[in-house]
Write an enzyme that holds these catalytic residues in place. Structure first.
Site, PDB file in Angstrom:
ATOM      1  N   ASP A  39       6.331   1.719   7.160  1.00  0.00           N
ATOM      2  CA  ASP A  39       5.023   1.159   6.804  1.00  0.00           C
ATOM      3  C   ASP A  39       4.425   1.891   5.614  1.00  0.00           C
ATOM      4  O   ASP A  39       3.610   2.773   5.805  1.00  0.00           O
ATOM      5  CB  ASP A  39       4.110   1.241   8.017  1.00  0.00           C
ATOM      6  CG  ASP A  39       2.811   0.486   7.861  1.00  0.00           C
ATOM      7  OD1 ASP A  39       2.687  -0.286   6.892  1.00  0.00           O
ATOM      8  OD2 ASP A  39       1.921   0.663   8.704  1.00  0.00           O
ATOM      9  N   GLU A  69      -5.167   0.772   2.500  1.00  0.00           N
ATOM     10  CA  GLU A  69      -4.892  -0.241   3.522  1.00  0.00           C
ATOM     11  C   GLU A  69      -5.029   0.320   4.930  1.00  0.00           C
ATOM     12  O   GLU A  69      -5.497  -0.358   5.833  1.00  0.00           O
ATOM     13  CB  GLU A  69      -3.482  -0.814   3.318  1.00  0.00           C
ATOM     14  CG  GLU A  69      -3.231  -2.137   4.028  1.00  0.00           C
ATOM     15  CD  GLU A  69      -2.767  -1.973   5.478  1.00  0.00           C
ATOM     16  OE1 GLU A  69      -2.779  -2.972   6.217  1.00  0.00           O
ATOM     17  OE2 GLU A  69      -2.381  -0.847   5.864  1.00  0.00           O
ATOM     18  N   GLU A  70      -4.614   1.575   5.106  1.00  0.00           N
ATOM     19  CA  GLU A  70      -4.646   2.180   6.439  1.00  0.00           C
ATOM     20  C   GLU A  70      -6.022   2.746   6.789  1.00  0.00           C
ATOM     21  O   GLU A  70      -6.248   3.157   7.921  1.00  0.00           O
ATOM     22  CB  GLU A  70      -3.605   3.305   6.526  1.00  0.00           C
ATOM     23  CG  GLU A  70      -2.171   2.864   6.311  1.00  0.00           C
ATOM     24  CD  GLU A  70      -1.607   2.012   7.436  1.00  0.00           C
ATOM     25  OE1 GLU A  70      -2.385   1.620   8.337  1.00  0.00           O
ATOM     26  OE2 GLU A  70      -0.397   1.735   7.418  1.00  0.00           O
ATOM     27  N   HIS A 116       3.577   3.895  12.576  1.00  0.00           N
ATOM     28  CA  HIS A 116       2.486   4.752  13.050  1.00  0.00           C
ATOM     29  C   HIS A 116       2.923   5.702  14.159  1.00  0.00           C
ATOM     30  O   HIS A 116       2.091   6.364  14.770  1.00  0.00           O
ATOM     31  CB  HIS A 116       1.287   3.908  13.544  1.00  0.00           C
ATOM     32  CG  HIS A 116       0.601   3.139  12.464  1.00  0.00           C
ATOM     33  ND1 HIS A 116      -0.697   2.688  12.583  1.00  0.00           N
ATOM     34  CD2 HIS A 116       1.017   2.736  11.241  1.00  0.00           C
ATOM     35  CE1 HIS A 116      -1.044   2.027  11.480  1.00  0.00           C
ATOM     36  NE2 HIS A 116      -0.005   2.050  10.655  1.00  0.00           N
ATOM     37  N   GLU A 120       4.536  -5.744   4.283  1.00  0.00           N
ATOM     38  CA  GLU A 120       4.332  -5.170   5.615  1.00  0.00           C
ATOM     39  C   GLU A 120       5.594  -5.324   6.461  1.00  0.00           C
ATOM     40  O   GLU A 120       6.330  -6.312   6.331  1.00  0.00           O
ATOM     41  CB  GLU A 120       3.158  -5.858   6.317  1.00  0.00           C
ATOM     42  CG  GLU A 120       1.800  -5.550   5.727  1.00  0.00           C
ATOM     43  CD  GLU A 120       1.362  -4.108   5.966  1.00  0.00           C
ATOM     44  OE1 GLU A 120       1.941  -3.430   6.827  1.00  0.00           O
ATOM     45  OE2 GLU A 120       0.434  -3.663   5.271  1.00  0.00           O
ATOM     46  N   HIS A 141       0.832  -1.208   0.000  1.00  0.00           N
ATOM     47  CA  HIS A 141       0.000   0.000   0.000  1.00  0.00           C
ATOM     48  C   HIS A 141       0.861   1.249   0.000  1.00  0.00           C
ATOM     49  O   HIS A 141       1.939   1.296   0.603  1.00  0.00           O
ATOM     50  CB  HIS A 141      -0.959   0.007   1.189  1.00  0.00           C
ATOM     51  CG  HIS A 141      -0.293  -0.014   2.537  1.00  0.00           C
ATOM     52  ND1 HIS A 141       0.036   1.136   3.231  1.00  0.00           N
ATOM     53  CD2 HIS A 141       0.090  -1.035   3.333  1.00  0.00           C
ATOM     54  CE1 HIS A 141       0.584   0.812   4.393  1.00  0.00           C
ATOM     55  NE2 HIS A 141       0.631  -0.495   4.475  1.00  0.00           N
ATOM     56  N   ASP A 170      -0.632   4.275   0.831  1.00  0.00           N
ATOM     57  CA  ASP A 170      -1.189   5.215   1.803  1.00  0.00           C
ATOM     58  C   ASP A 170      -0.507   5.059   3.163  1.00  0.00           C
ATOM     59  O   ASP A 170       0.007   4.001   3.510  1.00  0.00           O
ATOM     60  CB  ASP A 170      -2.710   5.037   1.943  1.00  0.00           C
ATOM     61  CG  ASP A 170      -3.116   3.643   2.393  1.00  0.00           C
ATOM     62  OD1 ASP A 170      -2.525   2.660   1.909  1.00  0.00           O
ATOM     63  OD2 ASP A 170      -4.031   3.535   3.240  1.00  0.00           O
TER      64      ASP A 170
END
Length: 377
Positions: A101, A135-136, A350, A164, A68, A70
């Protein structure tokens, strides 16, 4: 700091403020690189989500890189040492939102593919990319929709590597070969509002639910198996009351989650929860949300190729794990594909000042390339 192809592409992707579901040109950057080495590019937009399906080759087996573009929001900018979308290298670490990520993994995938295709122009099978910008976020217009489209036209993925961030202490020490299922519930217990001085005229839902909640917390749902730990139940939120000290509330809301193994089904968990609430004679209503089924990829072609590649590049053995949250692998595995997750260290995902070790980027590309060698030559 020595430059590298993987680092250069990582920096280009990290400069894009692609906060979910905004791709912000990341997929264009990737598409241009893949098109130059013979990939057919297919943009798939669903709602406000950009998705990319790219494929080189028409025959099976199909090896797919998935990921991903995003990223999660940055949080307070003043908490960052450097701007989150102005990537910066300090003390051997690459800082920026999405560095772990998972934009560096995307860069490593592209570089690995370019090198593999140059060295093995007549490789077996096909190489594909499934990239989303959802995805997020809610994950309703991303990978799941692409997979539905591929299934409708009977286009099958044989092996899938999701980029990931799986590593814990050093690159490649952990490979995810499955994930637990995730079942969410919002339980509302109905009582009767009243004055705290006259409890006989009211029904306190907090008191009424306490024994049932304790039983839910103490229950053993299964024992797990060789791939999964035992299913866990966690309460994430409890809400009740008006805020006043002298009012018995009329309802209690409990938000909870099961992370469950393949030893139990979502329906079985639902039935057991209802049975416990009924046993305690509670007036209840439940809203269920199944956000992912458990999946497992046993040791086979993909796992063995990955283990061999990590041993060859890094010089040590990897460990298989199903820990952590959900990933888009949950949408790909049900099609029959073998799915693993392998990426950089996940220690800062994150977080403010998210970063990766610069020295892990080229080895990750080398691992990805070696997996292609193991499976497609």
């Amino acid at each position: 700091m020595t430059s590298s192809n993987t680092l250069d592409l990582s920096l280009e992707l990290l400069k894009q403020p692609s906060i979910t579901p905004n791709d912000h040109s990341c997929q264009d950057i990737i598409s241009q690189r893949l098109a130059q080495i013979g990939f057919e590019i297919e943009a798939m937009q669903f709602g406000d989500v950009d998705n990319l399906w790219a494929r080189k080759g028409t025959q099976g087996p199909v090896f797919c890189f998935a990921g991903h573009t995003d990223v999660v929001p940055t949080g307070h900018l003043d908490a960052w040492t450097s701007q989150p979308f102005a990537p910066e290298i300090r003390d051997g670490k690459l800082y920026g939102r999405g560095s772990a990520d998972m934009k560096t993994a995307l860069a490593a995938m592209v570089v690995a593919t370019e090198r593999f295709v140059a060295k093995h122009p007549n490789h077996h099978g096909s190489i594909a990319y499934l990239i989303t910008s959802d995805e997020e976020g809610p994950a309703v217009n991303g990978t799941v929709k692409v997979i539905e489209t591929l299934e409708q036209r009977q286009e099958k993925i044989t092996w899938c590597l999701v980029g990931e961030p799986s590593s814990t202490h050093r690159l490649g020490d952990i490979v995810k070969n499955g994930r637990r299922g995730s079942l969410n519930a919002k339980i509302t217990i109905q009582g009767k509002q009243g004055h705290v001085a006259y409890p006989h005229l009211a029904k306190n839902p907090i008191h009424l639910a306490s024994k049932a909640l304790n039983e839910l917390c103490e229950s053993v749902w299964d024992q797990g198996n060789e791939y999964f730990p035992a299913t866990s139940f966690q309460v994430s939120n409890i809400h009740s009351g008006t805020g006043a000290t002298n009012v018995i509330p009329d309802t209690l809301e409990i938000t909870c989650n099961f992370r469950f193994s393949t030893e139990v089904t979502a329906d079985e968990l639902k039935q057991r929860v209802v049975a416990i609430l009924d046993h305690h004679k509670l007036d209840h209503h439940i809203e269920w949300n199944l956000s992912g089924q458990p999946f497992i990829t046993p040791i086979g072609d993909l796992v063995q190729a990955t283990q061999t590649a990590i041993q060859k590049v890094c010089g040590y053995a990897t460990e298989l794990s199903t820990s952590g949250g959900t990933s888009d692998g949950r949408f790909i595995a049900p099609t029959g594909a073998q799915v693993i997750e392998l990426g950089v260290l996940n220690a800062t995902i994150h977080q403010v000042n998210e970063h990766v070790n610069v020295n892990d980027l080229e080895p990750l590309a080398e691992i990805y390339e070696e997996i292609l060698v193991q499976l497609l030559t």
